[in-house]
Scaffold this motif. Structure first.
Motif, PDB file in Angstrom:
ATOM      1  N   ALA A  70      42.175  48.729  33.982  1.00 57.64           N
ATOM      2  CA  ALA A  70      41.517  48.966  35.265  1.00 57.64           C
ATOM      3  C   ALA A  70      40.195  48.204  35.341  1.00 57.64           C
ATOM      4  O   ALA A  70      39.842  47.656  36.392  1.00 57.64           O
ATOM      5  CB  ALA A  70      41.283  50.454  35.453  1.00 57.64           C
ATOM      6  N   GLU A  71      39.463  48.170  34.242  1.00 50.50           N
ATOM      7  CA  GLU A  71      38.206  47.425  34.206  1.00 50.50           C
ATOM      8  C   GLU A  71      38.450  45.934  34.383  1.00 50.50           C
ATOM      9  O   GLU A  71      37.664  45.240  35.033  1.00 50.50           O
ATOM     10  CB  GLU A  71      37.488  47.684  32.882  1.00 50.50           C
ATOM     11  CG  GLU A  71      36.111  47.048  32.786  1.00 50.50           C
ATOM     12  CD  GLU A  71      35.406  47.409  31.497  1.00 50.50           C
ATOM     13  OE1 GLU A  71      34.363  48.083  31.550  1.00 50.50           O
ATOM     14  OE2 GLU A  71      35.903  47.018  30.414  1.00 50.50           O
ATOM     15  N   ALA A  72      39.561  45.435  33.831  1.00 54.14           N
ATOM     16  CA  ALA A  72      39.887  44.014  33.926  1.00 54.14           C
ATOM     17  C   ALA A  72      40.431  43.631  35.302  1.00 54.14           C
ATOM     18  O   ALA A  72      40.347  42.466  35.696  1.00 54.14           O
ATOM     19  CB  ALA A  72      40.897  43.632  32.845  1.00 54.14           C
ATOM     20  N   HIS A  73      40.990  44.597  36.035  1.00 53.25           N
ATOM     21  CA  HIS A  73      41.628  44.292  37.328  1.00 53.25           C
ATOM     22  C   HIS A  73      41.143  45.259  38.412  1.00 53.25           C
ATOM     23  O   HIS A  73      41.936  45.996  39.015  1.00 53.25           O
ATOM     24  CB  HIS A  73      43.147  44.375  37.200  1.00 53.25           C
ATOM     25  CG  HIS A  73      43.728  43.480  36.158  1.00 53.25           C
ATOM     26  ND1 HIS A  73      43.751  42.105  36.287  1.00 53.25           N
ATOM     27  CD2 HIS A  73      44.280  43.769  34.949  1.00 53.25           C
ATOM     28  CE1 HIS A  73      44.316  41.585  35.206  1.00 53.25           C
ATOM     29  NE2 HIS A  73      44.628  42.560  34.388  1.00 53.25           N
ATOM     30  N   PRO A  74      39.855  45.258  38.710  1.00 54.89           N
ATOM     31  CA  PRO A  74      39.330  46.185  39.726  1.00 54.89           C
ATOM     32  C   PRO A  74      39.934  45.955  41.100  1.00 54.89           C
ATOM     33  O   PRO A  74      40.010  46.885  41.915  1.00 54.89           O
ATOM     34  CB  PRO A  74      37.831  45.902  39.717  1.00 54.89           C
ATOM     35  CG  PRO A  74      37.692  44.509  39.176  1.00 54.89           C
ATOM     36  CD  PRO A  74      38.799  44.376  38.168  1.00 54.89           C
ATOM     37  N   ASP A  75      40.380  44.721  41.379  1.00 53.27           N
ATOM     38  CA  ASP A  75      40.994  44.437  42.677  1.00 53.27           C
ATOM     39  C   ASP A  75      42.298  45.215  42.842  1.00 53.27           C
ATOM     40  O   ASP A  75      42.608  45.704  43.941  1.00 53.27           O
ATOM     41  CB  ASP A  75      41.259  42.935  42.820  1.00 53.27           C
ATOM     42  CG  ASP A  75      42.100  42.376  41.678  1.00 53.27           C
ATOM     43  OD1 ASP A  75      41.915  42.801  40.511  1.00 53.27           O
ATOM     44  OD2 ASP A  75      42.960  41.513  41.942  1.00 53.27           O
ATOM     45  N   LEU A  76      43.051  45.351  41.753  1.00 54.84           N
ATOM     46  CA  LEU A  76      44.305  46.105  41.830  1.00 54.84           C
ATOM     47  C   LEU A  76      44.040  47.600  41.962  1.00 54.84           C
ATOM     48  O   LEU A  76      44.758  48.302  42.682  1.00 54.84           O
ATOM     49  CB  LEU A  76      45.168  45.836  40.595  1.00 54.84           C
ATOM     50  CG  LEU A  76      45.762  44.436  40.475  1.00 54.84           C
ATOM     51  CD1 LEU A  76      46.590  44.308  39.201  1.00 54.84           C
ATOM     52  CD2 LEU A  76      46.631  44.112  41.689  1.00 54.84           C
ATOM     53  N   VAL A  77      43.016  48.075  41.281  1.00 55.27           N
ATOM     54  CA  VAL A  77      42.641  49.479  41.435  1.00 55.27           C
ATOM     55  C   VAL A  77      42.298  49.755  42.894  1.00 55.27           C
ATOM     56  O   VAL A  77      42.731  50.751  43.486  1.00 55.27           O
ATOM     57  CB  VAL A  77      41.450  49.837  40.529  1.00 55.27           C
ATOM     58  CG1 VAL A  77      41.049  51.305  40.738  1.00 55.27           C
ATOM     59  CG2 VAL A  77      41.780  49.588  39.063  1.00 55.27           C
ATOM     60  N   ARG A  78      41.541  48.847  43.488  1.00 55.51           N
ATOM     61  CA  ARG A  78      41.150  49.015  44.882  1.00 55.51           C
ATOM     62  C   ARG A  78      42.359  48.972  45.814  1.00 55.51           C
ATOM     63  O   ARG A  78      42.428  49.733  46.796  1.00 55.51           O
ATOM     64  CB  ARG A  78      40.143  47.920  45.272  1.00 55.51           C
ATOM     65  CG  ARG A  78      39.653  47.979  46.714  1.00 55.51           C
ATOM     66  CD  ARG A  78      39.043  49.316  47.053  1.00 55.51           C
ATOM     67  NE  ARG A  78      37.948  49.660  46.152  1.00 55.51           N
ATOM     68  CZ  ARG A  78      37.402  50.870  46.082  1.00 55.51           C
ATOM     69  NH1 ARG A  78      37.876  51.845  46.833  1.00 55.51           N
ATOM     70  NH2 ARG A  78      36.403  51.103  45.244  1.00 55.51           N
TER      71      ARG A  78
END
Length: 240
Positions: A70-78
């Protein structure tokens, strides 16, 4: 298989005293209602596919994310949090087996994962990697007012190979019927029918889920199942 061996060789009272497997839900799910849950993301290229299917069918789901990813892919979390009727929850920081690490590391895994994944979430949900828990970690989560989420149906998408088959050893571990060892979708559907609904465990990272998810959703809808999410009042009784 390690978990299956422990369940066979260790008496149930001892397992309960050590809080080993609280993720295995004994409570009956609401009849005819299912909850899709996806572990081990976010995964570029695959999270988006799942979201597209949820939008296509206008159904909800919960994503249990690994903190590091999640830290590496914040755009996907969003993207997940911005999608209507989806929930984001924690699946620890780095996905260790909590039965193999000391309590101090378990607590660090929980705290770091929650700090990344759950900081903006109204619903406090946590799922153990492999479903393996401990009394100490359960107590920490309870003190933080988190609910522990298990499952009724293990899709065992991790056990089916790229041909869509599962060998006899893994089939035993997963409870895959002999007739479904070459049919991942039918394994999932027959397990849901046996429970008449329930929380379904899937993973973003395994290809069989991505290949078969559209068909599984369509067939469940055709059979009259209703898709809910983990914040639905009817499912609160099956959370720990």
């Amino acid at each position: 298989m390690k978990k299956l061996e422990e369940r066979v060789t260790v008496d149930e009272t001892t397992l309960k005293e050590h809080c080993r497997f609280v993720s295995e839900i004994a409570a009956v799910p609401p009849a005819g209602e299912v909850v899709l849950t996806f572990d081990d993301g976010p995964e570029p290229g695959q999270t988006e596919l799942i979201l597209a299917l949820l939008k296509k069918y206008q159904i909800p789901a919960t994503f249990f994310m690994i903190g590091q990813k999640a830290e590496a892919h914040p755009d996907l979390v969003r993207q997940v949090t911005d999608t209507e009727n989806t929930l984001v929850a924690s699946h620890s920081w780095s996905h260790p087996n909590f039965h193999d690490i000391p309590v101090s590391e378990q607590q660090e895994e929980i705290n770091k994962g929650l700090a990344i994944v759950n900081k903006e979430n109204e619903y406090k949900l946590f799922r153990y990697p492999y479903g393996n828990s401990s009394c100490e970690s359960n107590q920490l989560l309870k003190s933080l007012e988190y609910r522990i989420v298990g499952w009724h149906v293990d899709s065992c998408d991790w056990a089916f190979d790229h041909h869509g088959e599962v060998d006899a050893k893994e089939a035993l571990s997963c409870g895959v019927l002999a007739r479904n060892r070459k049919d991942y979708a039918e394994h999932v559907l027959s397990s849901i029918r046996a429970h008449n609904g329930g929380i379904i465990l899937m993973h973003e990272i395994h290809p069989n889920t991505l290949k078969q998810l559209d068909g599984i959703i369509a067939r469940l809808l055709n059979e009259g199942y209703r898709f809910k999410n983990l914040n639905d009042p009817a499912f609160q009784k099956v959370l720990h």
